[in-house]
Motif scaffolding. Structure first.
Motif, PDB file in Angstrom:
ATOM      1  N   HIS A 193      -6.591   2.872   4.744  1.00 43.23           N
ATOM      2  CA  HIS A 193      -5.134   2.123   4.662  1.00 43.23           C
ATOM      3  C   HIS A 193      -5.486   0.503   4.625  1.00 43.23           C
ATOM      4  N   SER A 194      -6.182   0.150   3.316  1.00 46.93           N
ATOM      5  CA  SER A 194      -6.937  -1.072   3.030  1.00 46.93           C
ATOM      6  C   SER A 194      -6.666  -1.240   1.614  1.00 46.93           C
ATOM      7  N   ILE A 195      -6.555  -2.371   1.011  1.00 44.39           N
ATOM      8  CA  ILE A 195      -6.542  -2.753  -0.101  1.00 44.39           C
ATOM      9  C   ILE A 195      -7.880  -3.553  -0.490  1.00 44.39           C
ATOM     10  N   LEU A 196      -8.798  -3.018  -1.670  1.00 47.89           N
ATOM     11  CA  LEU A 196      -9.973  -3.430  -2.036  1.00 47.89           C
ATOM     12  C   LEU A 196      -9.697  -4.356  -3.483  1.00 47.89           C
ATOM     13  N   SER A 197      -9.782  -5.757  -3.568  1.00 49.03           N
ATOM     14  CA  SER A 197      -9.747  -6.483  -4.963  1.00 49.03           C
ATOM     15  C   SER A 197     -10.927  -6.297  -5.909  1.00 49.03           C
ATOM     16  N   GLN A 198     -10.689  -6.794  -6.929  1.00 43.68           N
ATOM     17  CA  GLN A 198     -11.930  -6.755  -7.835  1.00 43.68           C
ATOM     18  C   GLN A 198     -13.218  -7.224  -7.236  1.00 43.68           C
ATOM     19  N   ARG A 199     -14.268  -6.486  -7.824  1.00 40.21           N
ATOM     20  CA  ARG A 199     -15.588  -6.869  -7.555  1.00 40.21           C
ATOM     21  C   ARG A 199     -15.906  -6.482  -5.991  1.00 40.21           C
ATOM     22  N   MET A 240     -22.604   1.391   3.009  1.00 40.61           N
ATOM     23  CA  MET A 240     -22.849   2.885   3.509  1.00 40.61           C
ATOM     24  C   MET A 240     -22.602   2.458   4.922  1.00 40.61           C
ATOM     25  N   GLY A 241     -21.834   3.227   5.709  1.00 43.11           N
ATOM     26  CA  GLY A 241     -21.747   3.213   7.057  1.00 43.11           C
ATOM     27  C   GLY A 241     -20.565   2.165   7.606  1.00 43.11           C
ATOM     28  N   SER A 242     -20.175   1.682   6.847  1.00 43.55           N
ATOM     29  CA  SER A 242     -19.109   0.604   7.069  1.00 43.55           C
ATOM     30  C   SER A 242     -17.778   1.165   7.062  1.00 43.55           C
ATOM     31  N   ARG A 243     -16.820   0.410   7.882  1.00 47.74           N
ATOM     32  CA  ARG A 243     -15.496   0.867   8.022  1.00 47.74           C
ATOM     33  C   ARG A 243     -14.590  -0.186   7.840  1.00 47.74           C
ATOM     34  N   VAL A 244     -13.700  -0.178   6.763  1.00 44.58           N
ATOM     35  CA  VAL A 244     -12.463  -0.969   6.451  1.00 44.58           C
ATOM     36  C   VAL A 244     -11.377  -0.370   6.985  1.00 44.58           C
ATOM     37  N   VAL A 245     -10.646  -1.022   7.905  1.00 41.08           N
ATOM     38  CA  VAL A 245      -9.210  -0.567   8.109  1.00 41.08           C
ATOM     39  C   VAL A 245      -8.133  -1.375   8.138  1.00 41.08           C
ATOM     40  N   ASP A 246      -6.888  -0.942   7.884  1.00 41.39           N
ATOM     41  CA  ASP A 246      -5.802  -1.911   7.892  1.00 41.39           C
ATOM     42  C   ASP A 246      -6.074  -3.236   7.458  1.00 41.39           C
ATOM     43  N   SER A 247      -6.892  -3.303   6.360  1.00 36.45           N
ATOM     44  CA  SER A 247      -7.364  -4.821   5.932  1.00 36.45           C
ATOM     45  C   SER A 247      -7.033  -4.964   4.459  1.00 36.45           C
ATOM     46  N   LEU A 273       0.862  -1.297  -0.057  1.00 36.44           N
ATOM     47  CA  LEU A 273      -0.118   0.209  -0.018  1.00 36.44           C
ATOM     48  C   LEU A 273       0.938   1.211   0.092  1.00 36.44           C
ATOM     49  N   SER A 274       2.020   0.981   0.486  1.00 34.36           N
ATOM     50  CA  SER A 274       2.763   2.512   0.841  1.00 34.36           C
ATOM     51  C   SER A 274       3.212   2.925  -0.683  1.00 34.36           C
ATOM     52  N   PRO A 275       3.176   3.957  -0.974  1.00 38.75           N
ATOM     53  CA  PRO A 275       3.831   4.635  -2.358  1.00 38.75           C
ATOM     54  C   PRO A 275       5.342   4.442  -2.322  1.00 38.75           C
ATOM     55  N   VAL A 289     -12.338   7.618   1.293  1.00 39.44           N
ATOM     56  CA  VAL A 289     -11.354   6.593   1.033  1.00 39.44           C
ATOM     57  C   VAL A 289      -9.946   7.390   1.194  1.00 39.44           C
ATOM     58  N   ASN A 290      -9.229   6.710   2.163  1.00 43.01           N
ATOM     59  CA  ASN A 290      -7.761   7.361   2.432  1.00 43.01           C
ATOM     60  C   ASN A 290      -6.901   6.266   2.387  1.00 43.01           C
ATOM     61  N   ASN A 291      -5.632   6.685   1.886  1.00 45.35           N
ATOM     62  CA  ASN A 291      -4.491   5.814   1.992  1.00 45.35           C
ATOM     63  C   ASN A 291      -4.733   4.400   1.467  1.00 45.35           C
ATOM     64  N   SER A 292      -5.624   4.037   0.232  1.00 49.57           N
ATOM     65  CA  SER A 292      -6.001   2.831   0.065  1.00 49.57           C
ATOM     66  C   SER A 292      -5.847   2.737  -1.433  1.00 49.57           C
ATOM     67  N   MET A 293      -5.914   1.447  -2.011  1.00 53.04           N
ATOM     68  CA  MET A 293      -6.015   0.872  -3.106  1.00 53.04           C
ATOM     69  C   MET A 293      -7.357   0.381  -3.422  1.00 53.04           C
ATOM     70  N   ILE A 294      -7.585   0.452  -4.732  1.00 56.41           N
ATOM     71  CA  ILE A 294      -8.900  -0.020  -5.018  1.00 56.41           C
ATOM     72  C   ILE A 294      -9.000  -0.343  -6.451  1.00 56.41           C
ATOM     73  N   VAL A 295      -9.461  -1.268  -6.871  1.00 55.83           N
ATOM     74  CA  VAL A 295      -9.377  -1.796  -8.254  1.00 55.83           C
ATOM     75  C   VAL A 295     -10.629  -1.632  -9.133  1.00 55.83           C
ATOM     76  N   ASP A 296     -10.819  -2.234 -10.221  1.00 59.40           N
ATOM     77  CA  ASP A 296     -12.052  -2.609 -10.988  1.00 59.40           C
ATOM     78  C   ASP A 296     -13.154  -2.742 -10.466  1.00 59.40           C
ATOM     79  N   SER A 297     -14.379  -2.317 -10.709  1.00 59.20           N
ATOM     80  CA  SER A 297     -15.516  -3.027 -10.223  1.00 59.20           C
ATOM     81  C   SER A 297     -15.851  -3.062  -9.003  1.00 59.20           C
ATOM     82  N   CYS A 298     -15.059  -2.353  -7.972  1.00 55.74           N
ATOM     83  CA  CYS A 298     -15.415  -1.988  -6.693  1.00 55.74           C
ATOM     84  C   CYS A 298     -16.314  -1.104  -6.492  1.00 55.74           C
TER      85      CYS A 298
END
Lengths: 390, 379
Positions: B309-315, B320-327, B259-261, B292-301
């Protein structure tokens, strides 16, 4: 459907003047759309989703950008046995020298006829690229088979008030047959009409009939566009008119191109276009994930991969590999791949073509009706260089 | 067919230390970094290094891996003179060709290697995150006139206790091999990357399997045997970013580093791209309510909640109201509304119901398995 039953011709020879400067170096069909696609991807995906494996793509000029995008057709599953992708460049008659034009009389449609004969298909569908949609061509073929008219054409039912003079519509009979394809300005819409049949530039007929139409044109020495021939066919035969009910946007000038991109930011439109059982295919790229930095704000927007977002983005379509620096504010914009936006720059109602570089602390502003357009590869570092649209 | 160097990727391991994540799939097929699978790094290294004949040896739960590799076109490995071959155990008149250790896996696939008839055999693991030029390693191997070259990476004294350690002389020739030493004498840990002169290795394996069948594993058996027979074995020092992602903790850690640039892996380097099987999917959609902060996101998310500070993979969708942290969330996972996900790895196609909490910590990463359903009330 048996393999090879239907072939498709996707015609990229389309009016492009109203879309300059975006179309200075590309045909309309190669306009980037929706964050990662080209307009051509939509009819091409519709064709392959219906199992069509013989596809001819005619381009106005060299078609370099088209070949670059399509290559072998692999990304659409078209690098296959017993079919595939056939490219026919240099079809723009305005670019042909008078001597050459002379020699083309009686031969202009030879390549198309050859393609159709070799396809051994029963039906052929002719499509344009300036109508964004996701049509089920299998349903269109069934509709055609169930009816007697030799030609079937397609429309989207719209509120007549939304039609601009540049749109073309189908003139429908009471029984729902199309008798002509005419510009809205010339159409005899009855005053209280609740619906207008917006033309989708899709024509289906038997391959034998299409070959005959083309051979006739050759015999007469007609060098007019394929699209004109299709419109004539509708007029001569009366055509079945198939109603398409999905998302549709017609791209014919800068405003309509801008609006079409803004339209898919509506979640319902986005889902209808991209999340039906028919997928939209495009050239595969290996971009890295998009990084959203600390303090970025990215809302109600689409984004391709490979991006680096630090600034604020609202209600915009951001393509692949776009860099948006800190403190910038972007609203209602279409920013194509490879473009970089400097820190603190404010952008609203703007279309920015590929690989442009916009310096820091600038203001780029258009209006919804007249979006400001920045050309491909343009570098802008001073406010004075921002040419507001006339 | 005569390729100078044939690549063999050992992708048959079960990866038991990845627990739930490898219950139904092989470790090299586990998703990484939003749009990759672990094996993409090794396959891309092969393609970029000009190693265009690659055998991938599979055994444990190979289906997802097979589907991913396909004909190798995604890596440009569907070429005219080699390409990717997925090697599954098969039966023969001598019995079934399942394998026990790394060297045994090579022996069981000797017919494939003979078919390719390489001069050098490059043996790789399918479960490391790194960018490495194997062609440079081959030049070194040739310059040293080595019989075997082992890729090594510098590690601390503490880490050395987990690795096979190479003790070398001043010319980098390996004079001693110690498996997981209590008191390491060098800092050169084996990366599980080897270049062998194939005819020599072939002789060793044939002799061994004709007699005592002792050469089961490269680290435990083959390297000691080579040293005992005075073969010239050299260490090739790799200085770049390299991570073994064999455990939940290390997989999570490597994803967070990704995740780190400023990550030394330099994933954005256009001169050494990492390829993957790219599904054509619509662009990502971030709604009015996303943050969204400090995170990587890809197609179809689809993101309507907060991602930090998290990574979301495809799809992947985040309600709403959810929180994804360090994951790190793997492809196709659906996260409902008002969910908390903190320090977690979420498996492919998992479903996290509204209001659920998946809470891990830096020392103990929470894991949700593939297709696992959390917090959805059964009707």
């Amino acid at each position: 459907m048996k393999r090879g039953t239907v072939s498709a011709i996707i015609n990229l020879v389309e009016p492009s003047e109203q879309l300059t400067p975006l179309t200075t170096a590309r045909p309309v069909g190669m306009l980037p759309f929706g964050g990662r696609y080209r307009l051509l991807d939509f009819p091409l995906s519709s064709a392959v989703n219906a199992g069509i494996q013989n596809v001819m793509v005619t381009t106005p000029r060299s078609g370099r950008s088209v070949s670059d995008h399509l290559r072998s057709g692999r990304d659409w599953g078209l690098d296959t046995v017993g079919g595939g992708l056939f490219m026919y460049p240099y079809n723009d008659l305005n670019l042909i020298a008078p001597e050459k034009k002379q020699s083309l009389i009686h031969h202009y449609y030879d390549n198309t006829i050859l393609f159709l004969k070799r396809s051994h298909s029963d039906y052929s569908v002719v499509m344009s690229t300036r109508n964004v949609g996701n049509i089920d061509l299998k349903a269109l073929i069934r509709y055609h088979e169930e009816r007697d008219n030799p030609v079937t054409t397609v429309y989207k039912s719209v509120d007549p008030a939304s039609l601009t003079p540049k749109n073309t519509i189908l003139q429908l009979t009471d029984k729902g047959m199309a008798t002509a394809v005419v510009p809205t300005a010339k159409a005899k819409l009855s005053k209280g009409a609740k619906k207008g049949a917006k033309n989708m530039d899709i024509y289906l007929m038997s391959t034998v009939d299409l070959i005959e139409i083309l051979q006739d044109a050759n015999r007469r020495g007609d060098i007019i566009s394929l699209e004109e021939l299709m419109k004539q066919a509708v007029m001569q035969h009366n055509a079945n008119a198939f109603e398409y009910t999905g998302f549709h946007a017609n791209v014919h000038d800068l405003k309509s191109y801008f609006q079409a991109n803004m339209a898919i930011l509506e979640e319902a439109n986005f889902r209808a276009l991209f999340y039906s059982s028919r997928r939209i295919y495009t050239k595969v790229k290996n971009e890295i994930p998009t990084f959203f930095a600390e303090g970025s704000q990215f809302r109600a927007s689409l984004c391709g991969t490979g991006g680096y977002i630090e600034g604020q983005v609202d209600h915009s379509v951001i393509f692949r590999n776009v860099l948006i620096n800190r403190g910038s504010q972007i609203k209602d914009a279409v920013i194509m791949q490879g473009t970089r936006i400097g820190a603190g720059t404010k952008i609203e109602n703007v279309i920015i073509d590929k690989n442009a570089v916009i310096g820091p602390n600038l203001v780029l502003k258009g209006t919804p009706d007249n979006p400001l357009v920045i050309s491909k590869g343009q570098h802008i570092f001073r406010q004075a260089e921002v040419v507001t649209s006339e | 067919m005569n390729n100078e160097m044939l690549g063999i990727i050992l992708a048959g391991g079960q990866g038991t230390r990845l627990g739930k994540l490898t219950k139904g799939t092989a470790k090299p097929a586990v998703p990484f970094g939003g749009r990759y699978r672990i094996i993409d790094f090794t396959l891309s290294n092969c393609a970029n290094s000009g190693v265009d004949s690659v055998g991938v040896i599979t055994q444990y739960q190979p289906l997802e891996l097979n589907a991913h590799i396909g004909n190798g076109a995604s890596w440009g490995l569907d070429n005219l003179h080699g390409g990717v071959t997925v090697l599954q155990p098969y039966s023969s008149s001598e019995g079934e060709k399942f394998f026990e250790g790394t060297a045994h896996a090579i022996y069981q696939n000797i017919e494939y290697i003979d078919q390719q008839n390489p001069k050098y055999l490059l043996v790789l693991s399918g479960d490391h995150i790194y960018k490495m030029d194997y062609d440079a390693m081959l030049s070194y191997h040739k310059a040293k006139k080595a019989s075997l070259t082992v890729g090594v990476i510098p590690v601390s004294k503490e880490e050395a206790k987990r690795f096979g350690m190479m003790n070398t002389d001043e010319t980098d020739r390996i004079i001693e091999f110690e498996e997981k030493p209590e008191h390491p004498k060098s800092d050169k840990a084996s990366m599980g990357i080897y270049i062998f002169n194939w005819p020599t290795l072939r002789d060793y394996l044939m002799k061994s399997y004709a007699t005592d069948k002792s050469l089961e594993d490269f680290g435990k058996n083959v390297i000691p045997s080579y040293l005992a027979h005075n073969e010239s074995v050299y260490a090739y020092a790799f200085k770049g970013y390299w991570r073994d992602v064999g455990t939940i903790q290390s997989l999570w850690q490597a994803n967070m580093e990704f995740l780190s640039p400023h990550n030394r892996l330099n994933i954005g380097d256009q001169n050494w791209r990492i390829y993957s099987k790219a599904e054509v999917l619509p662009p990502m959609f971030l709604t009015e309510t996303s943050q969204v902060n400090n995170s990587m996101i890809v197609d179809s998310c689809y993101v309507a909640g907060e991602v930090d500070h998290s990574i979301l993979s495809q799809r992947v969708s985040v309600g709403m109201g959810s929180r994804v942290v360090d994951s790190m969330v793997m492809p196709g996972a659906t996260i409902g509304k008002n969910v908390v996900i903190d320090h977690a790895l979420i498996g492919e196609e998992a479903v996290i119901g509204d209001d659920a909490i998946v809470q891990g910590s830096a020392d103990e990463i929470a894991v949700v398995g593939y297709n696992e359903v959390v917090g959805v009330e059964k009707p």
